[in-house]
Enzyme design. Sequence first.
Site, PDB file in Angstrom:
ATOM      1  N   ASP A 197     -10.226   3.400  -3.546  1.00  0.00           N
ATOM      2  CA  ASP A 197     -10.911   2.187  -3.072  1.00  0.00           C
ATOM      3  C   ASP A 197     -12.329   2.014  -3.627  1.00  0.00           C
ATOM      4  O   ASP A 197     -13.106   2.951  -3.695  1.00  0.00           O
ATOM      5  CB  ASP A 197     -11.013   2.215  -1.541  1.00  0.00           C
ATOM      6  CG  ASP A 197      -9.653   2.004  -0.901  1.00  0.00           C
ATOM      7  OD1 ASP A 197      -8.635   2.050  -1.615  1.00  0.00           O
ATOM      8  OD2 ASP A 197      -9.629   1.781   0.319  1.00  0.00           O
TER       9      ASP A 197
ATOM     10  N   ASP B  89       0.819  -1.207   0.000  1.00  0.00           N
ATOM     11  CA  ASP B  89       0.000   0.000   0.000  1.00  0.00           C
ATOM     12  C   ASP B  89       0.859   1.267   0.000  1.00  0.00           C
ATOM     13  O   ASP B  89       2.092   1.204   0.041  1.00  0.00           O
ATOM     14  CB  ASP B  89      -0.939  -0.046   1.223  1.00  0.00           C
ATOM     15  CG  ASP B  89      -2.346   0.385   0.869  1.00  0.00           C
ATOM     16  OD1 ASP B  89      -2.481   1.282   0.019  1.00  0.00           O
ATOM     17  OD2 ASP B  89      -3.314  -0.156   1.446  1.00  0.00           O
TER      18      ASP B  89
HETATM   19  C1  GLA Z   1      -6.101   1.159   1.426  1.00  0.00           C
HETATM   20  C2  GLA Z   1      -6.230   0.172   0.258  1.00  0.00           C
HETATM   21  C3  GLA Z   1      -7.361  -0.801   0.525  1.00  0.00           C
HETATM   22  C4  GLA Z   1      -7.083  -1.549   1.824  1.00  0.00           C
HETATM   23  C5  GLA Z   1      -6.909  -0.557   2.968  1.00  0.00           C
HETATM   24  C6  GLA Z   1      -6.433  -1.238   4.247  1.00  0.00           C
HETATM   25  O1  GLA Z   1      -7.190   1.988   1.536  1.00  0.00           O
HETATM   26  O2  GLA Z   1      -6.463   0.883  -0.931  1.00  0.00           O
HETATM   27  O3  GLA Z   1      -7.493  -1.707  -0.549  1.00  0.00           O
HETATM   28  O4  GLA Z   1      -5.945  -2.341   1.667  1.00  0.00           O
HETATM   29  O5  GLA Z   1      -5.925   0.427   2.637  1.00  0.00           O
HETATM   30  O6  GLA Z   1      -6.236  -0.335   5.293  1.00  0.00           O
END
Ligand code: GLA
Length: 374
Positions: free
Chosen positions: A182, A125
Amino acid sequence: MKMTPPMGWNSWNTFGRDINEQLILDMARKISETGLQSAGYNYIVIDDCWSLKQRDKNGRLQPDPEKFPNGMKAVADALHEMGFKFGMYGCAGTLTCDGYPGSFDHEYVDAATFAEWGVDFLKYDYCFHSNLIHGRYLYRRMGLALKNCGRDILFSACTWGNDETAKWIRETGANMWRSTPDVFDTWESVKKIIDAQSDILPYGGAGCFNDMDMMVVGMRGKGNVGLEGLNDDQYLLHFSVWALLGSPLFIGCDLREIDDATLNILKNKEVIAINQDADCRQVMELHPLWAPQIKAYARYLENGDIAVGFFNLSEKEQLLRYEFEELGVQESTGKTLMLHDVWSGEEFRLENCSVWRNMKPYETLLFRCRVIDK
Ligand code: GLA
């Protein structure tokens, strides 16, 4: 190295922070029992919130013993035993998105730890990353660490398309990269992700895929990113676009509650075959006449067929009119196409090089087309 889009299940969409060994292994058993594993979904990925908030005295990441009492190696062993590959989560910043230790300046020790545990996939991430170091260098660091950790670990970058990711991510050794913010279980979110793909289609290809995010198919409004939910036509459209565009296919719903409609969508062999086509050709965006609400794409396949999809993204009926010349099919060449609808099974020969049809709200038409004599 995996050359076609990775497929599997990821814990985040439904479970968020509430993960533990039992749950992960239950999901794996469900994937196997429902036939999803044999359909190709073979990576089980644990997302954020698996570790303690501190590293151990040797600077290593440590699993939360309440959630994973037997450690991560035990989870890996159990998953491998069932024929799965095991995915974990880390972050290029000092902290993960949910505030657990990130791998910044610990890239090599973390890659070694993941390798020791038997990890096969790392989602990496982009939260809490240094503003002084460009993302390309952060991903190069972990990319190189993974290449040298002694284990084949698929590198899944999660930069949400920020900092023009498309332009530099392939060089870092990444095998897939998140192209968008997301996903949520709403039509608006799915539509936004689809709309965002047009400019980056040329960047996806063999060995490094544009990741449209974990799928919300079958979530029906429940779980960590579950809000309104989608209807079945919308879920089917969502899956078809992810597949045709060559996105990795990660299921995000709760497999304990999976219904037949969802299984029929996720297990469609012909749609999966298009996604997994060995050529991984660049996707073409098409423009049907007079209907901007219909998205359309095509992709040449390894055996000479063409996958062509039309997707009515609107809540209204739309007239589809599409001329196939731009796909290289012209009457003057003495050839035409046999269209096979991979959802209905219907087959028909293309007449006058064009298709005219009414499309219902949120309808999907996905064809595998064979070149035939006129
Ligand atoms: C980010 C990522 C998500 C998930 C969250 C976890 O937002 O884009 O897909 O992995 O972190 O905290």
